[in-house]
Motif scaffolding. Sequence first.
Motif, mmCIF file in Angstrom:
data_model
loop_
_atom_site.group_PDB
_atom_site.id
_atom_site.type_symbol
_atom_site.label_atom_id
_atom_site.label_comp_id
_atom_site.label_asym_id
_atom_site.label_seq_id
_atom_site.Cartn_x
_atom_site.Cartn_y
_atom_site.Cartn_z
ATOM 1 N N MET A 77 0.825 -1.191 0.000
ATOM 2 C CA MET A 77 0.000 0.000 0.000
ATOM 3 C C MET A 77 0.867 1.252 0.000
ATOM 4 S SD MET A 77 -2.992 -0.869 -0.273
ATOM 5 C CE MET A 77 -4.587 -1.039 0.317
ATOM 6 N N GLY A 78 2.153 1.097 0.223
ATOM 7 C CA GLY A 78 3.050 2.247 0.179
ATOM 8 C C GLY A 78 2.948 3.137 1.396
ATOM 9 N N VAL A 79 2.548 2.576 2.543
ATOM 10 C CA VAL A 79 2.418 3.368 3.759
ATOM 11 C C VAL A 79 3.627 3.072 4.641
ATOM 12 C CG1 VAL A 79 1.048 3.762 5.834
ATOM 13 C CG2 VAL A 79 -0.085 3.305 3.656
ATOM 14 N N GLY A 80 4.394 4.110 4.914
ATOM 15 C CA GLY A 80 5.557 3.943 5.769
ATOM 16 C C GLY A 80 5.355 4.648 7.094
ATOM 17 N N PRO A 81 6.094 4.222 8.108
ATOM 18 C CA PRO A 81 5.940 4.855 9.425
ATOM 19 C C PRO A 81 6.634 6.216 9.491
ATOM 20 C CG PRO A 81 7.637 3.176 9.508
ATOM 21 C CD PRO A 81 7.024 3.109 8.129
ATOM 22 N N LYS A 82 6.211 6.996 10.476
ATOM 23 C CA LYS A 82 6.886 8.259 10.791
ATOM 24 C C LYS A 82 8.177 7.927 11.538
ATOM 25 C CE LYS A 82 3.326 10.023 13.017
ATOM 26 N NZ LYS A 82 2.424 10.943 13.716
ATOM 27 N N ALA A 83 8.952 8.938 11.850
ATOM 28 C CA ALA A 83 10.237 8.744 12.530
ATOM 29 C C ALA A 83 10.082 8.030 13.871
ATOM 30 C CB ALA A 83 10.930 10.081 12.728
ATOM 31 N N ASP A 84 8.927 8.218 14.536
ATOM 32 C CA ASP A 84 8.717 7.575 15.842
ATOM 33 C C ASP A 84 8.138 6.164 15.714
ATOM 34 O OD1 ASP A 84 6.070 8.020 15.137
ATOM 35 O OD2 ASP A 84 5.609 9.275 16.871
ATOM 36 N N GLY A 85 7.981 5.674 14.474
ATOM 37 C CA GLY A 85 7.497 4.318 14.248
ATOM 38 C C GLY A 85 5.991 4.185 14.107
ATOM 39 N N THR A 86 5.252 5.275 14.285
ATOM 40 C CA THR A 86 3.792 5.220 14.152
ATOM 41 C C THR A 86 3.381 5.497 12.707
ATOM 42 O OG1 THR A 86 3.522 7.562 14.704
ATOM 43 C CG2 THR A 86 3.441 5.978 16.544
ATOM 44 N N ILE A 87 2.180 5.053 12.369
ATOM 45 C CA ILE A 87 1.624 5.299 11.035
ATOM 46 C C ILE A 87 0.865 6.633 11.077
ATOM 47 C CG2 ILE A 87 0.041 4.404 9.267
ATOM 48 C CD1 ILE A 87 2.481 2.627 9.661
ATOM 49 N N PRO A 88 1.057 7.493 10.070
ATOM 50 C CA PRO A 88 0.340 8.773 10.041
ATOM 51 C C PRO A 88 -1.177 8.566 10.061
ATOM 52 C CG PRO A 88 2.042 8.713 8.350
ATOM 53 C CD PRO A 88 1.935 7.336 8.915
ATOM 54 N N GLN A 89 -1.882 9.441 10.791
ATOM 55 C CA GLN A 89 -3.326 9.303 10.937
ATOM 56 C C GLN A 89 -4.053 9.354 9.600
ATOM 57 O OE1 GLN A 89 -5.095 8.395 13.684
ATOM 58 N NE2 GLN A 89 -6.744 8.204 12.189
ATOM 59 N N ASP A 90 -3.608 10.192 8.656
ATOM 60 C CA ASP A 90 -4.298 10.248 7.361
ATOM 61 C C ASP A 90 -4.169 8.914 6.619
ATOM 62 O OD1 ASP A 90 -1.555 10.827 6.975
ATOM 63 O OD2 ASP A 90 -1.961 11.923 5.123
ATOM 64 N N ALA A 91 -3.044 8.218 6.776
ATOM 65 C CA ALA A 91 -2.881 6.891 6.157
ATOM 66 C C ALA A 91 -3.782 5.869 6.844
ATOM 67 C CB ALA A 91 -1.426 6.454 6.226
ATOM 68 N N ILE A 92 -3.896 5.945 8.162
ATOM 69 C CA ILE A 92 -4.775 5.036 8.904
ATOM 70 C C ILE A 92 -6.217 5.229 8.447
ATOM 71 C CG2 ILE A 92 -5.751 4.542 11.187
ATOM 72 C CD1 ILE A 92 -2.940 5.198 12.324
ATOM 73 N N THR A 93 -6.639 6.471 8.335
ATOM 74 C CA THR A 93 -8.013 6.774 7.900
ATOM 75 C C THR A 93 -8.269 6.227 6.507
ATOM 76 O OG1 THR A 93 -8.052 8.758 9.272
ATOM 77 C CG2 THR A 93 -9.657 8.647 7.472
ATOM 78 N N ARG A 94 -7.320 6.424 5.609
ATOM 79 C CA ARG A 94 -7.476 5.945 4.237
ATOM 80 C C ARG A 94 -7.537 4.409 4.194
ATOM 81 N NH1 ARG A 94 -9.917 6.481 -0.245
ATOM 82 N NH2 ARG A 94 -8.703 6.015 -2.078
ATOM 83 N N LEU A 95 -6.695 3.752 4.936
ATOM 84 C CA LEU A 95 -6.704 2.289 4.978
ATOM 85 C C LEU A 95 -8.006 1.762 5.587
ATOM 86 C CD1 LEU A 95 -2.996 1.626 6.002
ATOM 87 C CD2 LEU A 95 -4.061 1.139 3.777
ATOM 88 N N GLU A 96 -8.525 2.452 6.592
ATOM 89 C CA GLU A 96 -9.820 2.058 7.166
ATOM 90 C C GLU A 96 -10.933 2.209 6.141
ATOM 91 O OE1 GLU A 96 -9.946 4.557 10.635
ATOM 92 O OE2 GLU A 96 -9.029 3.011 11.908
ATOM 93 N N ASP A 97 -10.895 3.293 5.356
ATOM 94 C CA ASP A 97 -11.901 3.501 4.298
ATOM 95 C C ASP A 97 -11.833 2.384 3.261
ATOM 96 O OD1 ASP A 97 -12.775 5.821 5.525
ATOM 97 O OD2 ASP A 97 -11.681 7.162 4.166
ATOM 98 N N ILE A 98 -10.628 1.998 2.882
ATOM 99 C CA ILE A 98 -10.454 0.906 1.916
ATOM 100 C C ILE A 98 -11.019 -0.388 2.500
ATOM 101 C CG2 ILE A 98 -8.734 -0.553 0.760
ATOM 102 C CD1 ILE A 98 -7.002 2.052 0.522
#
Length: 126
Positions: free
Chosen positions: A1-22
């Motif tokens: 899906m091409g979603v990478g973590p932020k520097a602190d290892g968490t997934i960006p909220q906009d990516a989480i929202t998009r993946l939930e929509d999918i």
Amino acid sequence: MGVGPKADGTIPQDAITRLEDIGKWLNVNGKAIYNTRITKEYHDGDTWFTQSKDGKIKYALTCLKDKTPEYVVWNGNIPAKGSSVELVQTGQKLKWENKGTTVKVWLPKNIRKDLPALAFSFKGAL
């Protein structure tokens, strides 16, 4: 899906929202994707086609632009004469017509206006 973590290892909220929509979309439209095969003519404009393993049921997956249109149109993969075209997410039978190689399917008036794509099913193409 091409979603990478932020520097602190968490997934960006906009990516989480998009993946939930999918995931929500796949919950109601997944049968048009999972355990299917492509058709001979697998793509036309903003519509992609799949079929059941036995080839008896065809699916048209149409990506929508900015808003939900009154109808969708595709070329090829014509539903068999006398068959119905159904909206996969609800099972609702829709009005459709074909002229030559063009299929036109009218959408229900009460359909959500924020959908990224729609999936349709129909029996055997000609």
